[in-house]
Design a protein around this motif. Structure first.
Motif, PDB file in Angstrom:
ATOM      1  N   ILE A 225     -32.217  30.812  95.616  1.00  0.00           N
ATOM      2  CA  ILE A 225     -31.665  31.885  94.797  1.00  0.00           C
ATOM      3  C   ILE A 225     -30.161  31.967  95.047  1.00  0.00           C
ATOM      4  O   ILE A 225     -29.708  32.031  96.191  1.00  0.00           O
ATOM      5  CB  ILE A 225     -32.335  33.233  95.118  1.00  0.00           C
ATOM      6  CG1 ILE A 225     -33.809  33.189  94.711  1.00  0.00           C
ATOM      7  CG2 ILE A 225     -31.616  34.375  94.410  1.00  0.00           C
ATOM      8  CD1 ILE A 225     -34.596  34.423  95.131  1.00  0.00           C
ATOM      9  N   ARG A 226     -29.409  31.963  93.963  1.00  0.00           N
ATOM     10  CA  ARG A 226     -27.966  32.206  94.015  1.00  0.00           C
ATOM     11  C   ARG A 226     -27.727  33.685  93.708  1.00  0.00           C
ATOM     12  O   ARG A 226     -28.202  34.203  92.691  1.00  0.00           O
ATOM     13  CB  ARG A 226     -27.245  31.327  92.997  1.00  0.00           C
ATOM     14  CG  ARG A 226     -25.720  31.464  93.022  1.00  0.00           C
ATOM     15  CD  ARG A 226     -25.115  30.733  91.822  1.00  0.00           C
ATOM     16  NE  ARG A 226     -25.280  29.289  91.943  1.00  0.00           N
ATOM     17  CZ  ARG A 226     -25.591  28.493  90.923  1.00  0.00           C
ATOM     18  NH1 ARG A 226     -25.847  28.994  89.721  1.00  0.00           N
ATOM     19  NH2 ARG A 226     -25.683  27.192  91.107  1.00  0.00           N
ATOM     20  N   ALA A 227     -27.042  34.365  94.597  1.00  0.00           N
ATOM     21  CA  ALA A 227     -26.827  35.809  94.462  1.00  0.00           C
ATOM     22  C   ALA A 227     -25.344  36.108  94.337  1.00  0.00           C
ATOM     23  O   ALA A 227     -24.516  35.533  95.060  1.00  0.00           O
ATOM     24  CB  ALA A 227     -27.402  36.548  95.663  1.00  0.00           C
ATOM     25  N   GLY A 269     -15.947  42.021  99.882  1.00  0.00           N
ATOM     26  CA  GLY A 269     -15.371  41.672  98.590  1.00  0.00           C
ATOM     27  C   GLY A 269     -16.451  41.185  97.647  1.00  0.00           C
ATOM     28  O   GLY A 269     -17.639  41.476  97.833  1.00  0.00           O
ATOM     29  N   GLU A 270     -16.055  40.421  96.636  1.00  0.00           N
ATOM     30  CA  GLU A 270     -17.025  39.845  95.713  1.00  0.00           C
ATOM     31  C   GLU A 270     -17.584  38.565  96.324  1.00  0.00           C
ATOM     32  O   GLU A 270     -16.836  37.615  96.561  1.00  0.00           O
ATOM     33  CB  GLU A 270     -16.374  39.562  94.355  1.00  0.00           C
ATOM     34  CG  GLU A 270     -15.934  40.822  93.626  1.00  0.00           C
ATOM     35  CD  GLU A 270     -15.377  40.512  92.244  1.00  0.00           C
ATOM     36  OE1 GLU A 270     -15.316  39.306  91.884  1.00  0.00           O
ATOM     37  OE2 GLU A 270     -14.996  41.458  91.548  1.00  0.00           O
ATOM     38  N   ASP A 271     -18.877  38.535  96.560  1.00  0.00           N
ATOM     39  CA  ASP A 271     -19.520  37.407  97.247  1.00  0.00           C
ATOM     40  C   ASP A 271     -20.491  36.681  96.332  1.00  0.00           C
ATOM     41  O   ASP A 271     -21.183  37.300  95.527  1.00  0.00           O
ATOM     42  CB  ASP A 271     -20.298  37.907  98.467  1.00  0.00           C
ATOM     43  CG  ASP A 271     -19.406  38.441  99.569  1.00  0.00           C
ATOM     44  OD1 ASP A 271     -18.341  37.838  99.808  1.00  0.00           O
ATOM     45  OD2 ASP A 271     -19.778  39.458 100.187  1.00  0.00           O
ATOM     46  N   VAL A 272     -20.522  35.363  96.480  1.00  0.00           N
ATOM     47  CA  VAL A 272     -21.546  34.534  95.856  1.00  0.00           C
ATOM     48  C   VAL A 272     -22.205  33.735  96.975  1.00  0.00           C
ATOM     49  O   VAL A 272     -21.524  33.060  97.742  1.00  0.00           O
ATOM     50  CB  VAL A 272     -20.960  33.582  94.797  1.00  0.00           C
ATOM     51  CG1 VAL A 272     -22.059  32.685  94.239  1.00  0.00           C
ATOM     52  CG2 VAL A 272     -20.290  34.371  93.675  1.00  0.00           C
ATOM     53  N   PHE A 273     -23.511  33.849  97.063  1.00  0.00           N
ATOM     54  CA  PHE A 273     -24.258  33.149  98.112  1.00  0.00           C
ATOM     55  C   PHE A 273     -25.156  32.098  97.475  1.00  0.00           C
ATOM     56  O   PHE A 273     -25.845  32.368  96.492  1.00  0.00           O
ATOM     57  CB  PHE A 273     -25.128  34.129  98.893  1.00  0.00           C
ATOM     58  CG  PHE A 273     -24.350  35.135  99.684  1.00  0.00           C
ATOM     59  CD1 PHE A 273     -23.877  34.824 100.951  1.00  0.00           C
ATOM     60  CD2 PHE A 273     -24.082  36.399  99.173  1.00  0.00           C
ATOM     61  CE1 PHE A 273     -23.164  35.756 101.696  1.00  0.00           C
ATOM     62  CE2 PHE A 273     -23.367  37.333  99.899  1.00  0.00           C
ATOM     63  CZ  PHE A 273     -22.907  37.010 101.165  1.00  0.00           C
ATOM     64  N   ASP A 298     -27.706  39.620  88.525  1.00  0.00           N
ATOM     65  CA  ASP A 298     -27.211  39.438  89.897  1.00  0.00           C
ATOM     66  C   ASP A 298     -27.821  38.220  90.595  1.00  0.00           C
ATOM     67  O   ASP A 298     -27.276  37.739  91.586  1.00  0.00           O
ATOM     68  CB  ASP A 298     -27.520  40.682  90.736  1.00  0.00           C
ATOM     69  CG  ASP A 298     -26.807  41.919  90.233  1.00  0.00           C
ATOM     70  OD1 ASP A 298     -25.697  41.786  89.690  1.00  0.00           O
ATOM     71  OD2 ASP A 298     -27.375  43.027  90.369  1.00  0.00           O
ATOM     72  N   LEU A 299     -28.967  37.753  90.095  1.00  0.00           N
ATOM     73  CA  LEU A 299     -29.696  36.675  90.752  1.00  0.00           C
ATOM     74  C   LEU A 299     -30.010  35.570  89.754  1.00  0.00           C
ATOM     75  O   LEU A 299     -30.247  35.839  88.574  1.00  0.00           O
ATOM     76  CB  LEU A 299     -31.020  37.176  91.336  1.00  0.00           C
ATOM     77  CG  LEU A 299     -30.993  38.318  92.345  1.00  0.00           C
ATOM     78  CD1 LEU A 299     -32.418  38.711  92.703  1.00  0.00           C
ATOM     79  CD2 LEU A 299     -30.215  37.916  93.588  1.00  0.00           C
ATOM     80  N   GLU A 300     -30.034  34.348  90.228  1.00  0.00           N
ATOM     81  CA  GLU A 300     -30.590  33.247  89.444  1.00  0.00           C
ATOM     82  C   GLU A 300     -31.246  32.257  90.383  1.00  0.00           C
ATOM     83  O   GLU A 300     -30.752  31.986  91.476  1.00  0.00           O
ATOM     84  CB  GLU A 300     -29.529  32.564  88.576  1.00  0.00           C
ATOM     85  CG  GLU A 300     -28.293  32.101  89.285  1.00  0.00           C
ATOM     86  CD  GLU A 300     -27.252  31.576  88.304  1.00  0.00           C
ATOM     87  OE1 GLU A 300     -27.605  31.297  87.143  1.00  0.00           O
ATOM     88  OE2 GLU A 300     -26.089  31.459  88.706  1.00  0.00           O
ATOM     89  N   ALA A 301     -32.400  31.776  89.961  1.00  0.00           N
ATOM     90  CA  ALA A 301     -33.102  30.748  90.720  1.00  0.00           C
ATOM     91  C   ALA A 301     -32.539  29.393  90.318  1.00  0.00           C
ATOM     92  O   ALA A 301     -32.478  29.063  89.131  1.00  0.00           O
ATOM     93  CB  ALA A 301     -34.593  30.809  90.439  1.00  0.00           C
TER      94      ALA A 301
END
Length: 747
Positions: A225-227, A269-273, A298-301
């Motif tokens: 999952i990318r958050a 801050g603005e985070d992408v995991f 907010d989420l994508e598989a």
């Protein structure tokens, strides 16, 4: 050209075992960067790695170098980085993140904790060629620096922890040392890379009965999952993954010891995991700690698997059968990740040979598996060649030889095994018919020899393969959950039948390869086996253990004479009817039972078996909402509870091997010669399906068949690539020869 890694050091560093390490080097080009005419980066790792040049990834692949039999085949990747080098000026910044991957993955089940080594390491070479012909080569050596990173924990089974507060900050300096690695193990990557393939957004977000936030992506998939979010610094977001729900909550029991949990720590801050050093098999996620409202955007598989070109497709008037085939496709995508695994989610994810032996033909129609399975077969050969007894292992790569099972787990003593060992023959056979590559067949032939020789040593004086442990008809639906090998089919009847099939194809392969003496040897073994099978296991058309699987194998493999075959076919149909068309086969019989029925005139029985919806059946999981093929016919029970067996997966392609029959018999698209050099279009309609559409992208072009019985009787439209001969066989047996083009036939 010499491999520059021959002179590169394998670097390691002392760091916490679960943490990822970053190796970095600043490079001063010997000439201006704009004068570079070519640049390549060659790298590999003991573990997995991600390389960046001036902060940008050098590739879109992930989990490099993948999983191979590392003791003998450690692949390296070569990236063209010319544009990246020429696009900047001044110093070059090179950094590489190294994680545990499969090398130090604590792999296996029952606490096996199998590893190839305890030190992960990186080897790299950057080669710059300038306009004047000068070459500058930068190699990994002890002058490189190493540091801790924002990845505090990484495990394929357990997940990844990323602390965004540490991004962009210098990590703790680590002492660099070298690892001694035999450079003869290095090979250029033969299999396709693992890549992000597609993304899926949540279809539903809700609160469970226990008050937990759950997310449904609508499809059982493999990846992560990318958050994307912003929240208070230091906030921990926890994502747990699972394939199913049970009692309205995340169904994690089938994961066994795998944690399948990612943790993201916010920077403020603005985070992408994106946890790219792990992967999960999941449809659902439980999200804890999210600041504010969790929204679908907010989420994508991220769906991850080895690069494979889609070749075949199928759809028909029965939406459940169409969904079954779709489930098979998704199961293949999920389990073709560097190696053909049994399942992608629990503490296993191993290259079980029996699973792919059953499924290779189906897989090779759905996708181009030529490079993927070729690479895996090279590992199979290496593992078999180096085993003390020359036996095909039950998993490839064979990491279980490093397992540390406890005293309370008794692994059976294994010799040569039917189906599992037969993968050495059956997978090349599937590739031969799908792609017709004689050179690849020659490459795979030596492993066939090793397998058959190991079986010859195991045969009893009667000529039967009736001694030693066999998995047999694994996961027979009548076997108790705790003992999946307790099948109705006599395991030695199964084994002897499988030997006949393997010896027969080995003889054919030897003939194709011009090995006349070998061909005669394997023909003789096949004939001795057939004679012994008939003498000891067949009486008046009845096959010992008198169950669906043994009849299916005897008929499909050609073990019976005409009179016995006819009696066996009738008995098979009788058993299928007596079972109310429920499936009664496991790994051994499932790929063949519908073939045995339709090839002997019992087409209606084959269709009714395919289309049955009650448990156990192929369509029962579809009616329960499955989006992949299950490991057990009843991985989920009718009441929505998970099967009590400790071995329960919801993404396990082996029992989906029926789709090979669906493609060829229901759809009608068959290779008349290897590689579809000649095509046979022979759909066999049956009750409950009024139309079917099948296509396959062969080396020569698209093959397509669409038949219907809805309007003016039977109508068949076909498309054949230009110059390719095809035989069109209509219901009733009328045959037509065509060469290329589009044609319509009415019966």
């Amino acid at each position: 050209m010499e491999n520059p890694l021959t002179h590169a050091d394998f670097l390691t560093a002392e760091a916490p075992r679960e943490a990822a390490i970053r190796f970095r080097r600043t490079i001063v080009p010997e000439q201006p960067r704009e004068e570079v005419v070519s640049a390549r980066l060659v790298a590999t790792a003991l573990g997995v790695y991600e390389a960046r040049l001036d902060g940008a990834p050098v590739s879109d692949s992930v989990l490099d170098p993948g999983w191979n039999a590392y003791e003998w085949r450690l692949p390296f990747q070569t990236w063209d980085v010319t544009d990246a080098v020429r696009g900047g000026s001044g110093e070059l910044s090179l950094d590489v993140l190294v994680g545990n991957g499969w090398y130090r993955g604590d792999l296996g089940f029952e606490g096996a904790n199998a590893n190839y080594g305890e030190q992960i390491a990186l080897a790299l070479a950057l080669e710059l060629v300038f306009e004047d012909g000068a070459v500058q080569t930068v190699l990994t050596d002890p002058s490189w620096r190493a540091e801790t990173t924002e990845v505090l924990r990484n495990s394929l089974y357990n997940g990844e922890t990323i602390d965004a507060r540490l991004r962009g900050e210098p990590g703790e300096e680590l002492a660099v040392s070298t690892v001694d690695v035999d450079r003869s193990r290095l090979i250029a990557q033969a299999g396709p890379p693992v890549r992000r393939q597609e993304t899926l957004r949540p279809v539903r977000i809700w609160t469970s009965p226990a008050g937990r936030t759950l997310v449904d992506f609508g499809q059982n998939l493999v990846g992560w999952i990318r958050a994307s979010l912003q929240g208070p610094r230091g906030t921990e977001i926890v994502l747990r993954h699972a394939e199913v729900l049970e009692d309205g909550e995340l169904g994690t029991r089938p994961l066994r010891a795998a944690k399948a949990t990612d943790v993201f720590v916010l920077s403020g801050g603005e985070d992408v995991f994106e946890p790219t050093l792990t992967f999960h098999g999941f449809r659902y996620a439980e999200v804890t700690g999210w600041p504010g409202e969790l929204r679908p955007e907010d989420l994508e598989a991220v769906v991850v698997h080895s690069e494979m070109r889609r070749l075949g497709s199928f759809e028909c008037s029965d939406p459940l059968v169409t969904q079954l085939v779709r489930n098979s496709v998704w199961g293949q995508k999920g389990n073709f990740l560097s190696v053909p695994t049994d399942c992608p989610q629990r503490d296993e994810r191993l290259g079980w040979t029996g699973d792919i032996a059953a499924y290779a033909a189906s897989a090779s129609f759905q996708f181009d598996t030529s490079d993927f399975l070729h690479d895996w077969l090279e590992d199979l050969h290496a593992e078999t060649r180096h085993s003390s007894a020359g036996i095909v292992p039950i998993v490839v790569p064979d990491v279980l030889k490093y397992a540390h099972f406890g005293d309370d787990f008794a692994f059976p003593a294994l010799g040569a095994t039917a189906i599992w060992g037969d993968a050495a023959v059956w997978v090349p056979e599937a590739l031969w018919w799908a792609y017709g590559d004689r050179d690849r067949l020659a490459t795979h032939y030596p492993a066939m020899v090793l397998h058959l020789e190991s079986v010859e040593r195991a045969l009893s004086p009667s000529g039967l393969w009736d001694e030693g442990f066999q998995f047999g008809d694994w996961l027979d639906p009548d076997a108790p959950p705790e003992n999946p090998a307790a099948a109705k089919a006599d395991p030695h009847v199964v084994a002897t039948a499988c030997l006949y099939r393997s010896a027969s194809f080995a003889a054919e392969a030897a003939e194709i390869l011009g090995k006349a003496a070998d061909a005669e040897r394997w023909r003789a073994l096949a004939e001795r086996t057939r004679t012994a099978f008939q003498e000891h296991y067949v009486e008046a058309g009845r096959v010992r253990s008198d169950c669906v699987t043994v009849y299916a194998l005897a008929i499909c493999f050609g073990l019976l004479d005409d009179v016995d075959r006819e009696k066996a076919a009738d008995r098979l149909a009788e058993l299928v009817r007596a079972g109310d068309y429920r499936v009664t086969t496991g790994f051994a019989g499932t790929p063949f039972v519908t073939w045995a029925l339709s090839d002997t005139g019992h087409v209606e029985d084959a269709y009714r078996l395919l289309r049955e919806k009650e448990n156990p059946s192929w369509l029962y999981p579809v009616t329960m909402g499955a989006t992949t093929v299950w490991e057990r016919w009843d991985s989920m029970l009718p009441d929505g509870s998970i099967n009590p067996g400790e071995m329960t997966s919801f993404n396990h392609y082996a029992l989906g091997a029926v789709v090979d029959w669906i493609h060829q018999v229901v759809g009608g698209v068959r290779p008349a010669e290897p590689g579809y050099a000649k095509v046979r279009i022979e759909p066999v309609p049956g009750p409950g399906i009024t139309w079917a559409r099948t296509r396959y992208e062969s080396a020569a072009g698209e093959i397509a068949a669409h038949w219907s019985t809805e309007d003016e009787g039977f109508v068949l439209d076909v498309r054949i690539p230009d110059g390719v001969p095809a035989e069109i066989v209509l219901p009733g047996g009328a045959a037509h020869e065509v060469v290329g083009g589009e044609h319509r036939f009415v019966a």
